[in-house]
Motif scaffolding. Structure first.
Motif, mmCIF file in Angstrom:
data_model
loop_
_atom_site.group_PDB
_atom_site.id
_atom_site.type_symbol
_atom_site.label_atom_id
_atom_site.label_comp_id
_atom_site.label_asym_id
_atom_site.label_seq_id
_atom_site.Cartn_x
_atom_site.Cartn_y
_atom_site.Cartn_z
ATOM 1 N N LEU A 89 0.939 -1.173 -0.052
ATOM 2 C CA LEU A 89 -0.151 0.004 0.013
ATOM 3 C C LEU A 89 0.792 1.239 -0.144
ATOM 4 O O LEU A 89 0.561 2.382 -0.626
ATOM 5 N N ALA A 90 1.880 1.167 0.681
ATOM 6 C CA ALA A 90 2.738 2.290 0.841
ATOM 7 C C ALA A 90 3.211 2.877 -0.522
ATOM 8 O O ALA A 90 3.372 3.760 -0.838
ATOM 9 N N LEU A 91 3.721 1.797 -1.345
ATOM 10 C CA LEU A 91 4.238 2.062 -2.715
ATOM 11 C C LEU A 91 3.103 2.334 -3.599
ATOM 12 O O LEU A 91 3.422 3.184 -4.501
ATOM 13 N N GLN A 92 1.866 1.922 -3.535
ATOM 14 C CA GLN A 92 0.832 2.292 -4.307
ATOM 15 C C GLN A 92 0.617 3.689 -4.161
ATOM 16 O O GLN A 92 0.455 4.550 -5.112
ATOM 17 N N ARG A 93 0.402 4.187 -2.911
ATOM 18 C CA ARG A 93 0.178 5.753 -2.779
ATOM 19 C C ARG A 93 1.283 6.515 -3.128
ATOM 20 O O ARG A 93 0.975 7.731 -3.882
ATOM 21 N N ARG A 94 2.513 6.173 -3.147
ATOM 22 C CA ARG A 94 3.491 7.020 -3.334
ATOM 23 C C ARG A 94 3.433 7.079 -5.148
ATOM 24 O O ARG A 94 3.607 8.180 -5.713
ATOM 25 N N ALA A 95 3.302 5.729 -5.731
ATOM 26 C CA ALA A 95 3.514 5.875 -7.084
ATOM 27 C C ALA A 95 2.197 6.755 -7.753
ATOM 28 O O ALA A 95 2.277 7.535 -8.699
ATOM 29 N N LEU A 96 1.146 6.624 -6.959
ATOM 30 C CA LEU A 96 -0.150 7.249 -7.439
ATOM 31 C C LEU A 96 0.168 8.786 -7.358
ATOM 32 O O LEU A 96 -0.162 9.482 -8.261
ATOM 33 N N ARG A 97 0.843 9.203 -6.222
ATOM 34 C CA ARG A 97 0.956 10.675 -6.144
ATOM 35 C C ARG A 97 2.144 11.065 -7.122
ATOM 36 O O ARG A 97 2.021 12.172 -7.559
ATOM 37 N N PHE A 135 2.284 9.931 -10.139
ATOM 38 C CA PHE A 135 1.589 10.156 -11.439
ATOM 39 C C PHE A 135 0.766 11.373 -11.427
ATOM 40 O O PHE A 135 0.815 12.018 -12.250
ATOM 41 N N LEU A 136 0.092 11.624 -10.247
ATOM 42 C CA LEU A 136 -0.796 12.882 -10.393
ATOM 43 C C LEU A 136 0.102 14.101 -10.457
ATOM 44 O O LEU A 136 -0.399 14.909 -10.917
ATOM 45 N N ALA A 137 1.205 14.286 -9.785
ATOM 46 C CA ALA A 137 2.061 15.199 -9.493
ATOM 47 C C ALA A 137 2.631 15.689 -10.922
ATOM 48 O O ALA A 137 2.862 16.795 -11.502
ATOM 49 N N HIS A 138 2.512 14.514 -11.846
ATOM 50 C CA HIS A 138 3.183 14.708 -13.111
ATOM 51 C C HIS A 138 2.147 15.285 -14.069
ATOM 52 O O HIS A 138 2.398 16.160 -15.013
ATOM 53 N N HIS A 139 0.879 14.925 -13.801
ATOM 54 C CA HIS A 139 -0.440 15.328 -14.717
ATOM 55 C C HIS A 139 -1.418 16.357 -14.149
ATOM 56 O O HIS A 139 -2.020 17.031 -15.037
ATOM 57 N N LEU A 140 -1.156 16.731 -12.918
ATOM 58 C CA LEU A 140 -2.133 17.762 -12.304
ATOM 59 C C LEU A 140 -1.250 19.172 -12.359
ATOM 60 O O LEU A 140 -0.075 19.345 -12.163
ATOM 61 N N PRO A 141 -2.032 20.190 -12.391
ATOM 62 C CA PRO A 141 -1.589 21.502 -12.214
ATOM 63 C C PRO A 141 -1.068 21.790 -10.944
ATOM 64 O O PRO A 141 -0.070 22.650 -10.970
ATOM 65 N N VAL A 151 -5.104 11.488 -3.868
ATOM 66 C CA VAL A 151 -4.332 10.202 -4.196
ATOM 67 C C VAL A 151 -5.107 9.047 -3.413
ATOM 68 O O VAL A 151 -5.344 8.077 -4.058
ATOM 69 N N GLU A 152 -5.988 9.415 -2.557
ATOM 70 C CA GLU A 152 -6.977 8.359 -1.908
ATOM 71 C C GLU A 152 -8.071 8.007 -2.914
ATOM 72 O O GLU A 152 -8.632 6.995 -3.211
ATOM 73 N N ASP A 211 -9.438 -1.281 -7.010
ATOM 74 C CA ASP A 211 -10.278 -2.356 -7.068
ATOM 75 C C ASP A 211 -11.814 -2.117 -7.380
ATOM 76 O O ASP A 211 -12.775 -2.940 -7.034
ATOM 77 N N ALA A 212 -11.845 -1.022 -8.070
ATOM 78 C CA ALA A 212 -13.402 -0.693 -8.645
ATOM 79 C C ALA A 212 -13.706 -1.128 -9.762
ATOM 80 O O ALA A 212 -12.771 -1.626 -10.623
ATOM 81 N N PRO A 213 -15.085 -1.485 -9.915
ATOM 82 C CA PRO A 213 -15.568 -2.070 -11.419
ATOM 83 C C PRO A 213 -15.424 -1.154 -12.348
ATOM 84 O O PRO A 213 -14.990 0.109 -12.127
ATOM 85 N N HIS A 214 -15.563 -1.722 -13.761
ATOM 86 C CA HIS A 214 -15.439 -1.009 -14.917
ATOM 87 C C HIS A 214 -16.289 0.163 -14.888
ATOM 88 O O HIS A 214 -17.417 0.024 -14.496
ATOM 89 N N ARG A 215 -15.666 1.198 -15.334
ATOM 90 C CA ARG A 215 -16.448 2.655 -15.730
ATOM 91 C C ARG A 215 -16.581 3.353 -14.457
ATOM 92 O O ARG A 215 -17.179 4.767 -14.578
ATOM 93 N N SER A 216 -16.047 2.617 -13.213
ATOM 94 C CA SER A 216 -15.939 3.636 -12.047
ATOM 95 C C SER A 216 -15.094 4.934 -12.351
ATOM 96 O O SER A 216 -14.063 4.687 -13.218
ATOM 97 N N GLN A 217 -15.591 6.022 -11.796
ATOM 98 C CA GLN A 217 -14.550 7.240 -11.860
ATOM 99 C C GLN A 217 -14.765 8.124 -10.823
ATOM 100 O O GLN A 217 -15.542 8.115 -9.908
ATOM 101 N N THR A 218 -13.785 9.019 -10.446
ATOM 102 C CA THR A 218 -13.692 9.861 -9.720
ATOM 103 C C THR A 218 -14.361 11.286 -9.993
ATOM 104 O O THR A 218 -14.846 11.415 -11.211
ATOM 105 N N ASP A 219 -14.520 12.259 -9.128
ATOM 106 C CA ASP A 219 -14.978 13.692 -9.395
ATOM 107 C C ASP A 219 -13.696 14.223 -9.730
ATOM 108 O O ASP A 219 -12.745 13.714 -9.833
ATOM 109 N N PRO A 220 -13.690 15.457 -10.481
ATOM 110 C CA PRO A 220 -12.707 16.086 -10.834
ATOM 111 C C PRO A 220 -11.631 16.571 -9.926
ATOM 112 O O PRO A 220 -12.205 16.828 -8.758
ATOM 113 N N PHE A 221 -10.405 16.172 -10.400
ATOM 114 C CA PHE A 221 -9.336 16.538 -9.633
ATOM 115 C C PHE A 221 -8.958 18.050 -9.877
ATOM 116 O O PHE A 221 -9.645 18.839 -10.789
#
Length: 337
Positions: A271-279, A281-287, A295-296, A303-313
């Motif tokens: 989990l610790a590496l997942q969080r850091r890798a995701l952060r 990734f986002l740091a590279h693509h978000l303003p 990150v959360e 683990d979410a089903p197909h077509r799941s999505q977040t609200d806007p970053f």
């Protein structure tokens, strides 16, 4: 002129520079001097060590225009540099800066610009063990993770070609005060350091003394050692997370393809590496640098089903699940599908 006396503080700094490889012989060092005890102590120590290392030293002073005596403070630093026979650069803020964070950002930008303009490879600041302890506490109550708790580091890149170095991180503020007194260095007192409306001043003037009196007389050292341990941990985890992120990216994505991550690859990691890798990734693509919540949100999609999505970053992009992949797309494009 008689040579300056060699003190245990000289020996400690000389040894620390060698062990941590903070400087090389002949480096061009730009020393940030506010006129306070820590920066004066640092400048004098480096001047005393200069014959052993062959450095080219210069002084930089940043005038934030926060105090009525700011101009006199800058003149004092200029006169000190002249007495030491070293170049001095004084920059004055055009506008009154609204916060400590804004002042810090302006100051580092100025120091980096001076260093690059005049070919200094190192910008050196007088942050101490006491500053490191205060920063750790400040970041702790703001909800920082290990990256924030490692607080001040010995060195980091300030801008391309220039490294920011803090060689006094194992020296207490009480030691810099004693050194200045022993060498007859007149310290320019900054009255804003007594203003308890600033959180860092409350930590320095109230919270740390209470902790020293009631829990641990060596609390500054204990907190600084914690920061040092966390620094090594963070360096290792960041490198491991970067490797994980590299393996989770598509091998050869078309230039116009959206950024995406391979969920099965990420799910094999702790989990610790997942969080850091995701952060990362986002740091590279978000303003803006992502905090805990973005990150959360991305983590939940592993683990979410197909077509799941977040609200806007921040910036408007959203992340969505597309089979084994998480895609980062503009919200408008997602709505069309």
């Amino acid at each position: 002129m008689a040579p300056s006396p060699w003190t245990p503080l000289h020996a400690q700094l000389h040894r620390g520079i060698r062990q941590r490889q903070l400087f090389c012989k002949g480096d061009r060092l730009l020393v940030a001097v506010s006129g306070g005890q820590d920066s004066l102590c640092l400048a004098q120590l480096l001047l005393d060590l200069q014959p052993k290392w062959g450095w080219e030293l210069a002084i930089a002073h940043c005038n934030h225009r926060w105090r009525p005596d700011a101009g006199a403070n800058a003149d004092y630093v200029r006169s000190l540099a002249d007495s030491w026979g070293v170049p001095v650069y004084v920059e004055t803020a055009t506008d009154i800066l609204a916060s400590e964070a804004a002042a810090r950002a302006w100051r580092y930008n100025v120091l980096g610009a001076i260093a690059r303009s005049y070919s200094y490879t190192r910008v050196v600041t007088g942050h101490t063990m006491s500053d490191r302890a205060e920063t750790l506490l400040y970041n702790l109550v703001r909800g920082s993770g290990a990256d924030g708790l490692q607080s001040l580091t010995w060195q980091r890149e300030l801008c391309p070609g220039v490294v920011l170095v803090r060689p006094l991180l194992d020296v207490r503020r009480a030691e810099t005060a004693e050194f200045c007194q022993s060498r007859g260095l007149r310290v320019w007192e900054d009255r804003t350091n007594q203003d308890l409306r600033h959180p860092r001043n409350r930590i320095r003037q109230d919270i740390l003394p209470r902790l020293q009196a009631s829990l641990n007389p060596q609390v500054e050292a204990a907190l600084a050692h914690t920061a040092e341990l966390l620094r090594a941990d963070v360096d290792y985890l960041e490198a491991a997370a970067a490797d994980l992120l590299h393996r989770a990216l598509p091998p050869a994505a078309p230039p116009d393809d959206c950024p995406k991550l391979h969920r099965p690859t990420l799910k094999t990691a702790p989990l610790a590496l997942q969080r850091r890798a995701l952060r990362q990734f986002l740091a590279h693509h978000l303003p803006a640098a992502p905090g805990f919540e973005p990150v959360e949100k991305l983590l939940a999609l592993l683990d979410a089903p197909h077509r799941s999505q977040t609200d806007p970053f921040p910036g408007g992009a959203i992340a969505r699940v597309a089979g084994d992949w998480i895609e980062l797309v503009e919200a408008a494009k997602s709505a069309k599908k």
